[in-house]
Design a protein around this motif. Sequence first.
Motif, PDB file in Angstrom:
ATOM      1  N   CYS A 172      88.946 -62.588 110.929  1.00  0.00           N
ATOM      2  CA  CYS A 172      88.248 -63.847 110.619  1.00  0.00           C
ATOM      3  C   CYS A 172      87.045 -63.614 109.722  1.00  0.00           C
ATOM      4  N   GLY A 173      86.473 -62.408 109.772  1.00  0.00           N
ATOM      5  CA  GLY A 173      85.385 -62.075 108.856  1.00  0.00           C
ATOM      6  C   GLY A 173      83.990 -62.425 109.343  1.00  0.00           C
ATOM      7  N   TYR A 174      83.894 -63.012 110.524  1.00  0.00           N
ATOM      8  CA  TYR A 174      82.587 -63.510 110.944  1.00  0.00           C
ATOM      9  C   TYR A 174      81.650 -62.386 111.395  1.00  0.00           C
ATOM     10  N   CYS A 175      82.210 -61.396 112.073  1.00  0.00           N
ATOM     11  CA  CYS A 175      81.351 -60.282 112.500  1.00  0.00           C
ATOM     12  C   CYS A 175      81.180 -59.256 111.381  1.00  0.00           C
ATOM     13  N   THR A 176      81.948 -59.411 110.322  1.00  0.00           N
ATOM     14  CA  THR A 176      82.096 -58.360 109.321  1.00  0.00           C
ATOM     15  C   THR A 176      80.805 -57.969 108.596  1.00  0.00           C
ATOM     16  N   PRO A 177      80.003 -58.929 108.103  1.00  0.00           N
ATOM     17  CA  PRO A 177      78.770 -58.494 107.431  1.00  0.00           C
ATOM     18  C   PRO A 177      77.882 -57.663 108.355  1.00  0.00           C
ATOM     19  N   LYS A 199      75.196 -63.345 110.352  1.00  0.00           N
ATOM     20  CA  LYS A 199      75.831 -64.418 111.129  1.00  0.00           C
ATOM     21  C   LYS A 199      75.193 -64.571 112.503  1.00  0.00           C
ATOM     22  N   VAL A 238      87.398 -69.836 109.212  1.00  0.00           N
ATOM     23  CA  VAL A 238      87.099 -70.040 110.619  1.00  0.00           C
ATOM     24  C   VAL A 238      86.836 -68.682 111.253  1.00  0.00           C
ATOM     25  N   LYS A 255      84.495 -61.899 102.382  1.00  0.00           N
ATOM     26  CA  LYS A 255      84.101 -61.695 103.781  1.00  0.00           C
ATOM     27  C   LYS A 255      83.216 -60.474 103.969  1.00  0.00           C
ATOM     28  N   ARG A 285      76.262 -69.750 122.479  1.00  0.00           N
ATOM     29  CA  ARG A 285      77.279 -68.939 123.159  1.00  0.00           C
ATOM     30  C   ARG A 285      77.436 -69.415 124.607  1.00  0.00           C
ATOM     31  N   MET A 318      83.903 -65.100 117.617  1.00  0.00           N
ATOM     32  CA  MET A 318      82.546 -64.696 117.227  1.00  0.00           C
ATOM     33  C   MET A 318      81.777 -65.859 116.615  1.00  0.00           C
ATOM     34  N   TYR A 378      81.498 -70.444 106.408  1.00  0.00           N
ATOM     35  CA  TYR A 378      81.909 -70.986 107.704  1.00  0.00           C
ATOM     36  C   TYR A 378      81.197 -72.321 107.926  1.00  0.00           C
ATOM     37  N   GLY A 381      76.121 -65.073 116.188  1.00  0.00           N
ATOM     38  CA  GLY A 381      77.251 -65.044 117.107  1.00  0.00           C
ATOM     39  C   GLY A 381      76.841 -65.361 118.531  1.00  0.00           C
ATOM     40  N   GLY A 392      91.682 -66.369 110.516  1.00  0.00           N
ATOM     41  CA  GLY A 392      91.566 -64.914 110.533  1.00  0.00           C
ATOM     42  C   GLY A 392      92.928 -64.256 110.583  1.00  0.00           C
ATOM     43  N   ALA A 439      76.434 -59.613 115.355  1.00  0.00           N
ATOM     44  CA  ALA A 439      76.851 -60.298 114.122  1.00  0.00           C
ATOM     45  C   ALA A 439      75.671 -60.521 113.172  1.00  0.00           C
TER      46      ALA A 439
END
Lengths: 328, 756, 169
Positions: free
Chosen positions: C100-105, C38, B291, B71, B326, B243, B78, C40, B524, C48
Amino acid sequence: MKPFAYQRAKDVESAVTTVAARPEASFLGGGTNLVDLMKMEVLKPELLVDVRHLVSRTIEPAHGGGLLIGAGMSNNELAADRRIRRRYPMLSQALLSGASYQLRNLATVGGNFLQRTRCPYFRDVTMPCNKREPGTGCAARDGVQRDLAVLGADASCVATHPSDMAVAMAALDAVLHTVGPSGERTIPVNELYRSPAEGPQRDTVLERGELITAVELPAAPVAAHSRYRKVRDRASYAFALVSVAAALEVRHGSVTQVRLALGGVAHKPWRATTAERALVGRPATEAGFRAAAEAELAAARPLAGNAFKVPLARNTIVSMLRDLTEGA
Amino acid sequence: MTSPNETNEPSRRAVLKAGVAGLGATMVPFGAFEALGAEPAQAAGPVTAPPAAASRGGIGAALKRVEGPLKVRGAATYAFEWPVEKPAYLYPLLSTIASGRVTSVDTRAALAEPGVLGVLTHLNAPRLAWADEPEVALLQSDRVAYHGQIVGAVIADGIETARYAAGLVKLEYAAEPVDVDLRTDRDDLRKPQHAQGFGQLPGDLMNGAPADTSAGDFAAGLASAVHRVDATYTTPVQHHNPMEPHAAVATWTDDEITLYCGSQGVSTPQELLTRAFGLEAGRLRLISPYVGGAFGSKDFSALWGTLALMGARLVPGRPVKLSFTRQQMFTLVGHRPAAIQRVRLGADARGRLVAISHDAVQETAKAKQYAEQTVQASRSMYAAPNRRTSTRIALLDVPIPTIMRGPGEATGMFALESAMDELAEKMGLDPIELRLLNEPQTHPETGQPFSSRHLKQCFEEGARRFGWKNRARKPRTRRKDGWLIGTGVAAATYPSPRLPGSTAFARVDRDGRYTVRIAAADIGTGTWTTLAQIAAEALGVPQNRVTLQIGDSSYPRASSGGFSSGMNSWGTTVYEAARALHAAVDEHGGKVPPEGIEVTVGMPDDPRLRQYEFGSYGAQFAEVRVHEDTGEIRVPRLLGVFDVGRVINPVTARSQLLGGMTWGLSMTLHEETALDHRYGHFVNNDFGGYHIAANADVGSIEVHFLDVRDPHINPMGSKGAGEIGIIGTAAAIANGAYNATGVRVRDLPLTLDKFL
Amino acid sequence: MEQKITLRVDGKERTLTVDTRTTLLDALRERLGVTSAKKGCDHGQCGACTVMLDGRRVTSCLVLAVAGDGAEVVTAAGLADGDDLHPVQKSFVAEDAFQCGYCTPGQIVSAVAMLREAKEGWPSVVSDDLDADRVVLDRAEIAERMSGNLCRCAAYVNIVTAIEKVTRP
């Protein structure tokens, strides 16, 4: 996005000529607002002329002791400049209050003045909006009103200008240097924005193809004692409900010089000249600050959903002036 | 099979500070995971958790997230990121009226745009075999039931072309009057029915509870009270806003239909979509190993899956990629419904409650009834002989609401716990004392025992850590640098349900390696790590010998993650599979044959589930500052002490609770989706307009848990941790704001204008 | 309308033809297979998609790929040297600074760039002394400087700790 052609202009002159000649052409600077609005088809240019690499990104001394800021500078570069931090702290703080570091690295100084309103009805192409489509009406006035203007609005449009930087620039009497199809000219920031009563579809007096190349900050010793305070719905990364740029000089208990401008309350950065006149030469007291703020806001015509902005603006002005007095 | 931590003594109470350092965690080496994200194209094979190498693991171990190294590089895959050959892009087209019909469709300009492959509308969309579930079916008629409903889609070679061409589709509508007004004086309010399980089951409310309850004589009880509170609280529409936008990638071939689809579970959407498209069981495979957040918005609704599959049917041979924008997420994936709640409390002279009532009126959609257990906490929190609760819904021209983090209690406990604070204030009682005075011995309505309820310890521990005794009892008495300072407290509770319908596979190979497979999901919450910990403990082996496989509908069926049910449901099932595997090994005389041994078992029934009340508890403390001039409100400190049973992994559990408390802060200070009553549309439908807490909004948040095993709930002794963190936070902050300012705000969010 | 551009992405030169409408973010994700950044919100409102563009952190969703022609782009994938993670990445793992890791990078690119900005003395709006020569990154400073990266799992407390620990090893 509507399909468009993209070109990097060779020089300012050709960029200006190209955009001036084509009604559907637009300059591209940092793109943070233009690309955003193009995605929603609020704006649909058919040609983008990229000028970011053409416009100066440096600050030079201006005659009279001021500074001449290249319009291509990023918002962060300007905020971090030592001369700005020392001589015009309110401008640094205003810049640093805006958006996020990521956006401020992209956004140019010139482009910041030309941000379009964040009115949600302007940004939604399915809604009536006189600013986006003249003559369709204003859906915002009877809609969700929290972010709308309380000063200087018109039945045709109640949108606010979203910039923080421009509020400080208005307080500092900054002057734009532009190049247009009819040559170079200068425009004081306080004369840049048109009243919505003149037709909300055009935000500024800039002509088609007129490019901001620099911003001149006149020398203003009072500005060394200045602040910018942004009141918003989140601690960071949000537009202003009300913001105040203030500079103050107090001698022997009386106000000798003051600069005051408001953001988030009008279609433009609102220079509070009425309040300034009410302050100068009078005692620097809380009662005096309050009276001056109220004098400025007497012209406010709030709606039910944004009426809080009037006391909020008043209190923020008083609080800022009090802090500047105490810190003097 | 028993870990050193395990004990049947519920009285063992160790308060663990849920810090990360010093808990003996073993770092997972970074090298072991290449097969997952770095070569995602191969991952159409089994998706496997990276092994927790060199770790004994097991329940209670403070393990780092096993997928962490993926991650932080952005290498976890994803839904929208699964590589497919020559994808086509689908862009949905949404209605611009809130009620009415589509009367004409003109797709010529869109189809003429170079690169456009097709346009879907209700006129040409595939007829579904099951078309009456509006959270799954779309484009089956000309009806428009809400603003922002899917009324078409464009498929094109390029992502930009699809979106642009969607704007070229001309739709005409016959609009009908818009009705989106939630008021308590409407004459068409109704009692919800059959809202259980997203409307699939007969119970009144989402969780199966009745809409109304009563015991004793509320009116007489209230009349006999010495102290009374009668207050109305409102909470607005809120949006999940994970997100990761809801996305799906569909490939439809004669052999297999594959859907990469962000989802809180893979089995439920697989079954819904299989039924909708009339497919033979097992033909559709849904894959969702990672996810990007969900919070309820990726649980039952499957619209993005439906639309991607419809797109794949329209352009045979091309994989179709779809991601909602969004803005589109505001109408297509649910929201927390607005509610108006009236709470009445009556207490005797000492502060013992003699009457409690809680009446909720909640917004829902004409398109589909959703009704949540807003009043449920008032049925169990406090003892009182006379009590009633009721739930009514208003059917409006709005998008369909759904579960959102802490559904029911998140809003219900804002009302109840604010009212308790108001009562304490009226009586001059300490708000913690008032609560402890009314702590029930058994469930006040059903009389059933609580399996474990350590609320009192949460308050005591929290008060000590927070420094509660130093608070100013009188409002508006503390100030510093222009800020008024106050403190507030509230209780938290959330049920720990076990959802039916999970099955797990377990296998042992001759070399002593174990494989556990279940179609669970990790949104998550840490499932990749924690379910492997449970498996290791259940199997009685070090965790590095266990390979966990989740996130694929080809694995044994599992319930979706939601309502803090994941670990309770999946973990119990995995435990059962481990037991069965051990039994099978015993049958082989304790030896594993060359071909290995494998078992697949369903979740066992347990009569205790009907004999006890199961729930997590907590005490929430807040320090609140309100600016005297501007009304700006800040929460520099939150502290929560939680009873979530035995903690499976203190690292991930702490993060869940931190996240929940921050959600609570965010819902209190910021979150409100504004509805335009003329057009029926959500106005602030992006992150610029809909504020969620940013980093600068969050100060110090301390999370502590009582690490107390629940004796009956499941083999792990663990209760839910996903929702409890958000419960009560809003009341604690609002109560703190009152203590700071003397202004009681009963309407969320607590924006600055309410303190001016 | 299409144009040929060249980008240097995570150290590798990549030449491709893009629609003028393609954003840098979509060019990375959909054309070059670089999915570390990502999407977002696609409107510069979440962070993101944060990458470093010629050394500065930006929201890549608002940069047109054609305008980025010739630029150097660094994503979170490029911060790691294969399996050897960047210290900020290691710290995020150690502090559980994500769920969840999606915003992480985006958070990580932002944090790495932020540490550079602080080294250069860039102020923030919460800096007590706007004109200070040295930036002291306390928790409030880190939080303000990281506020352009939203995290809905709400790992903010751990994100700040992860960054704080990198600054004070």
